[in-house]
Design a protein around this motif. Sequence first.
Motif, PDB file in Angstrom:
ATOM      1  N   ILE A 261      37.849 -27.261 -16.430  1.00  0.00           N
ATOM      2  CA  ILE A 261      38.921 -29.040 -16.193  1.00  0.00           C
ATOM      3  C   ILE A 261      38.585 -29.043 -14.706  1.00  0.00           C
ATOM      4  O   ILE A 261      38.906 -30.215 -14.400  1.00  0.00           O
ATOM      5  CB  ILE A 261      40.484 -29.209 -16.725  1.00  0.00           C
ATOM      6  N   SER A 262      38.772 -27.763 -13.701  1.00  0.00           N
ATOM      7  CA  SER A 262      38.880 -28.647 -11.875  1.00  0.00           C
ATOM      8  C   SER A 262      37.287 -28.306 -11.893  1.00  0.00           C
ATOM      9  O   SER A 262      37.583 -29.798 -10.793  1.00  0.00           O
ATOM     10  CB  SER A 262      39.331 -27.262 -11.017  1.00  0.00           C
ATOM     11  N   TYR A 263      36.685 -28.663 -12.351  1.00  0.00           N
ATOM     12  CA  TYR A 263      35.310 -29.051 -11.677  1.00  0.00           C
ATOM     13  C   TYR A 263      35.038 -30.887 -12.108  1.00  0.00           C
ATOM     14  O   TYR A 263      35.085 -30.927 -11.697  1.00  0.00           O
ATOM     15  CB  TYR A 263      34.236 -28.060 -12.674  1.00  0.00           C
ATOM     16  N   LYS A 264      36.006 -30.653 -13.565  1.00  0.00           N
ATOM     17  CA  LYS A 264      35.623 -32.205 -13.306  1.00  0.00           C
ATOM     18  C   LYS A 264      36.800 -32.507 -13.293  1.00  0.00           C
ATOM     19  O   LYS A 264      35.767 -34.043 -11.770  1.00  0.00           O
ATOM     20  CB  LYS A 264      36.056 -32.371 -15.373  1.00  0.00           C
ATOM     21  N   LEU A 265      38.378 -31.934 -12.606  1.00  0.00           N
ATOM     22  CA  LEU A 265      38.765 -32.940 -11.630  1.00  0.00           C
ATOM     23  C   LEU A 265      37.943 -33.331 -10.025  1.00  0.00           C
ATOM     24  O   LEU A 265      38.114 -34.259  -9.476  1.00  0.00           O
ATOM     25  CB  LEU A 265      40.208 -32.529 -11.206  1.00  0.00           C
ATOM     26  N   LEU A 266      37.386 -31.611  -9.573  1.00  0.00           N
ATOM     27  CA  LEU A 266      36.831 -31.877  -8.427  1.00  0.00           C
ATOM     28  C   LEU A 266      35.598 -33.181  -8.590  1.00  0.00           C
ATOM     29  O   LEU A 266      35.635 -33.617  -7.336  1.00  0.00           O
ATOM     30  CB  LEU A 266      36.229 -30.703  -7.505  1.00  0.00           C
ATOM     31  N   ALA A 267      34.451 -33.348  -9.761  1.00  0.00           N
ATOM     32  CA  ALA A 267      33.628 -34.337  -9.403  1.00  0.00           C
ATOM     33  C   ALA A 267      34.490 -35.626  -9.275  1.00  0.00           C
ATOM     34  O   ALA A 267      33.666 -36.569  -8.755  1.00  0.00           O
ATOM     35  CB  ALA A 267      32.786 -33.466 -11.028  1.00  0.00           C
ATOM     36  N   ILE A 268      35.284 -36.103 -10.008  1.00  0.00           N
ATOM     37  CA  ILE A 268      36.415 -36.973  -9.650  1.00  0.00           C
ATOM     38  C   ILE A 268      36.249 -37.423  -8.389  1.00  0.00           C
ATOM     39  O   ILE A 268      35.799 -38.473  -7.677  1.00  0.00           O
ATOM     40  CB  ILE A 268      37.104 -37.585 -10.902  1.00  0.00           C
ATOM     41  N   LYS A 269      36.619 -36.449  -7.547  1.00  0.00           N
ATOM     42  CA  LYS A 269      37.136 -36.326  -6.205  1.00  0.00           C
ATOM     43  C   LYS A 269      35.828 -36.821  -5.205  1.00  0.00           C
ATOM     44  O   LYS A 269      36.274 -37.521  -4.230  1.00  0.00           O
ATOM     45  CB  LYS A 269      37.510 -34.973  -6.357  1.00  0.00           C
ATOM     46  N   PHE A 270      35.215 -36.006  -5.355  1.00  0.00           N
ATOM     47  CA  PHE A 270      33.977 -35.637  -5.054  1.00  0.00           C
ATOM     48  C   PHE A 270      33.206 -37.823  -4.889  1.00  0.00           C
ATOM     49  O   PHE A 270      32.572 -37.946  -4.445  1.00  0.00           O
ATOM     50  CB  PHE A 270      32.904 -34.904  -4.574  1.00  0.00           C
TER      51      PHE A 270
ATOM     52  N   SER B  69      42.501 -43.793  -3.630  1.00  0.00           N
ATOM     53  CA  SER B  69      42.441 -42.705  -4.185  1.00  0.00           C
ATOM     54  C   SER B  69      43.138 -43.108  -5.314  1.00  0.00           C
ATOM     55  O   SER B  69      43.537 -42.134  -6.263  1.00  0.00           O
ATOM     56  CB  SER B  69      43.086 -42.034  -2.780  1.00  0.00           C
ATOM     57  N   ILE B  70      43.467 -44.647  -5.265  1.00  0.00           N
ATOM     58  CA  ILE B  70      44.161 -45.227  -6.904  1.00  0.00           C
ATOM     59  C   ILE B  70      43.706 -44.644  -8.007  1.00  0.00           C
ATOM     60  O   ILE B  70      43.599 -44.193  -8.933  1.00  0.00           O
ATOM     61  CB  ILE B  70      44.833 -46.424  -5.802  1.00  0.00           C
ATOM     62  N   GLU B  71      42.288 -44.815  -7.751  1.00  0.00           N
ATOM     63  CA  GLU B  71      41.299 -45.137  -9.017  1.00  0.00           C
ATOM     64  C   GLU B  71      40.967 -43.978  -9.420  1.00  0.00           C
ATOM     65  O   GLU B  71      41.037 -43.388 -10.317  1.00  0.00           O
ATOM     66  CB  GLU B  71      40.148 -46.032  -8.618  1.00  0.00           C
ATOM     67  N   MET B  72      41.012 -42.541  -8.335  1.00  0.00           N
ATOM     68  CA  MET B  72      40.680 -41.224  -8.542  1.00  0.00           C
ATOM     69  C   MET B  72      42.002 -40.777  -8.990  1.00  0.00           C
ATOM     70  O   MET B  72      41.383 -39.320 -10.266  1.00  0.00           O
ATOM     71  CB  MET B  72      40.075 -40.816  -6.505  1.00  0.00           C
ATOM     72  N   ASN B  73      43.095 -41.584  -8.788  1.00  0.00           N
ATOM     73  CA  ASN B  73      43.996 -40.336  -9.287  1.00  0.00           C
ATOM     74  C   ASN B  73      44.165 -40.727 -10.984  1.00  0.00           C
ATOM     75  O   ASN B  73      44.720 -39.794 -11.688  1.00  0.00           O
ATOM     76  CB  ASN B  73      44.982 -40.654  -8.398  1.00  0.00           C
ATOM     77  N   ARG B  74      43.954 -42.435 -11.264  1.00  0.00           N
ATOM     78  CA  ARG B  74      44.039 -42.529 -12.215  1.00  0.00           C
ATOM     79  C   ARG B  74      42.911 -41.840 -13.697  1.00  0.00           C
ATOM     80  O   ARG B  74      43.538 -42.078 -14.458  1.00  0.00           O
ATOM     81  CB  ARG B  74      43.603 -44.342 -12.292  1.00  0.00           C
ATOM     82  N   LYS B  75      41.467 -42.043 -13.079  1.00  0.00           N
ATOM     83  CA  LYS B  75      40.594 -41.160 -13.667  1.00  0.00           C
ATOM     84  C   LYS B  75      41.279 -39.423 -13.702  1.00  0.00           C
ATOM     85  O   LYS B  75      40.537 -39.034 -14.513  1.00  0.00           O
ATOM     86  CB  LYS B  75      39.326 -41.378 -12.943  1.00  0.00           C
ATOM     87  N   ALA B  76      41.537 -39.159 -12.612  1.00  0.00           N
ATOM     88  CA  ALA B  76      41.912 -37.670 -13.048  1.00  0.00           C
ATOM     89  C   ALA B  76      42.943 -37.655 -13.328  1.00  0.00           C
ATOM     90  O   ALA B  76      43.002 -36.544 -14.569  1.00  0.00           O
ATOM     91  CB  ALA B  76      42.331 -37.134 -11.685  1.00  0.00           C
ATOM     92  N   ILE B  77      44.061 -38.607 -13.829  1.00  0.00           N
ATOM     93  CA  ILE B  77      45.208 -38.338 -14.625  1.00  0.00           C
ATOM     94  C   ILE B  77      44.217 -39.123 -16.036  1.00  0.00           C
ATOM     95  O   ILE B  77      45.296 -37.629 -17.317  1.00  0.00           O
ATOM     96  CB  ILE B  77      46.265 -39.210 -14.096  1.00  0.00           C
ATOM     97  N   HIS B  78      43.691 -39.437 -16.152  1.00  0.00           N
ATOM     98  CA  HIS B  78      43.362 -40.147 -18.040  1.00  0.00           C
ATOM     99  C   HIS B  78      41.815 -38.321 -18.133  1.00  0.00           C
ATOM    100  O   HIS B  78      42.682 -38.136 -19.341  1.00  0.00           O
ATOM    101  CB  HIS B  78      42.009 -41.018 -16.863  1.00  0.00           C
ATOM    102  N   THR B  79      41.389 -37.795 -17.250  1.00  0.00           N
ATOM    103  CA  THR B  79      40.953 -36.530 -17.346  1.00  0.00           C
ATOM    104  C   THR B  79      41.668 -35.615 -18.270  1.00  0.00           C
ATOM    105  O   THR B  79      41.836 -34.866 -19.089  1.00  0.00           O
ATOM    106  CB  THR B  79      40.491 -35.998 -16.403  1.00  0.00           C
TER     107      THR B  79
END
Length: 86
Positions: free
Chosen positions: A71-80, A3-13
């Motif tokens: 951008i939501s597609y990119k964020l959801l890809a990171i999440k999944f 979750s921490i890594e996902m959040n970091r990637k999402a924030i960077h995106t």
Amino acid sequence: MRSIEMNRKAIHTLEDWNPFEMTDFTYDTEAADVVAALQYIDDPSELGKVIQIIYEQSFEQWIPIEKCIDISYKLLAIKFEAKCIL
């Protein structure tokens, strides 16, 4: 830990997205709000609407929904991707 890594990637995106093309500026508050929404939203259209509202409330500027959905597609890809890592 995922979750921490996902959040970091999402924030960077979101920082790279920079919808208002501001220099020397971060969207920390908005990114935090979007990442919080990302935790419970799995639909790109719904997440796109939330992103649009968050940024519009902060900056009183409208972002076309298509850009928000992109951008939501990119964020959801990171999440999944984070969910699939064992």
